[in-house]
Design an enzyme around this catalytic site. Structure first.
Site, PDB file in Angstrom:
ATOM      1  N   GLY A 176      -0.284  51.032 -15.780  1.00  0.00           N
ATOM      2  CA  GLY A 176      -0.551  49.610 -15.987  1.00  0.00           C
ATOM      3  C   GLY A 176      -1.778  49.176 -15.228  1.00  0.00           C
ATOM      4  CD  GLU A 205      -5.138  49.101 -17.115  1.00  0.00           C
ATOM      5  OE1 GLU A 205      -5.078  50.251 -16.639  1.00  0.00           O
ATOM      6  OE2 GLU A 205      -6.015  48.287 -16.769  1.00  0.00           O
ATOM      7  CD  GLU A 221      -3.234  53.393 -15.216  1.00  0.00           C
ATOM      8  OE1 GLU A 221      -2.010  53.630 -15.110  1.00  0.00           O
ATOM      9  OE2 GLU A 221      -3.789  52.431 -14.665  1.00  0.00           O
ATOM     10  CB  SER A 246       7.682  40.004  -9.700  1.00  0.00           C
ATOM     11  OG  SER A 246       6.956  41.194  -9.859  1.00  0.00           O
ATOM     12  N   PRO A 247       5.581  37.654  -8.911  1.00  0.00           N
ATOM     13  CG  PRO A 247       6.033  36.071  -7.255  1.00  0.00           C
ATOM     14  CD  PRO A 247       6.661  36.813  -8.401  1.00  0.00           C
ATOM     15  CD  GLU A 262       0.864  65.048  -9.619  1.00  0.00           C
ATOM     16  OE1 GLU A 262       1.474  66.117  -9.736  1.00  0.00           O
ATOM     17  OE2 GLU A 262       0.734  64.450  -8.519  1.00  0.00           O
TER      18      GLU A 262
END
Length: 182
Positions: free
Chosen positions: A79, A95, A99, A113-114, A149
């Site tokens: 992400g 993302e 990745e 969540s913040p 990885e």
């Protein structure tokens, strides 16, 4: 860690040094009237499982090892930040592809969540949006971009303490608690 507004000393519109705190989330220029709000950046994280469809073996969680600071070398979920002009879902798909090389088949929003993400010595406030993600095929899995990885870890062996970013650790804990109740 400094509040993000402490770093900005001059008005970005007129350059005035009379750029003063307006409230906990904004500064206002006393000369031109411009108000700057320190709103959170959007970020995403993917919970990608394999093996839960067949029931033959314990489901595994896809994790990546961080290639860069902050928390370089610790575990993470695929992400990252959502780019301008991108939806959260588009950012999540991009993302994951960057990745891991994987193509997203389906996204299901879980929770948010913040967070405060330390970048270049500055705390960047984010709102992290976590998704349960199904990928088309995991045979093309390879680490790239911010991931050093990629690893599949059986859910019973996932240790939240190995995740270096607080918001990701909390998302993993929250997901595991929810998953175990099912």
């Amino acid at each position: 860690m400094k509040h993000p507004l402490e770093i900005f000393r001059f008005c970005p519109v007129c350059g005035s040094k009379h750029f003063e705190v307006n409230n906990f989330k904004s500064k206002k220029c006393e000369d031109c009237g411009f108000t700057y709000y320190a709103n959170p950046c959007a970020a995403t994280a993917a919970i990608i499982l394999r093996g839960q469809e067949t029931g033959d073996k314990e489901p595994e969680l896809l994790v990546v090892r961080r290639a860069k600071e902050p928390a370089k070398g610790t575990l993470d979920l695929p992400g990252g930040f959502v780019d301008m002009y991108e939806t959260a879902e588009e950012g999540m798909r991009r993302e994951i592809k960057e990745e891991t090389g994987l193509e997203v088949q389906e996204l299901q929003y879980l929770f948010s969540s913040p967070n405060v993400y330390l970048y270049s010595g500055m705390g960047v406030h984010t709102i992290d949006m976590d998704y349960l993600v199904r990928v088309k095929d995991d045979t093309e899995l390879h680490a790239a971009d911010d991931a050093a990885e990629c690893l599949w870890i059986p859910l019973s062996q996932v240790n939240p303490d190995e995740f270096g970013l607080t918001s990701i650790r909390n998302a993993v804990i929250r997901f595991l608690q929810t998953y175990q109740k099912q």
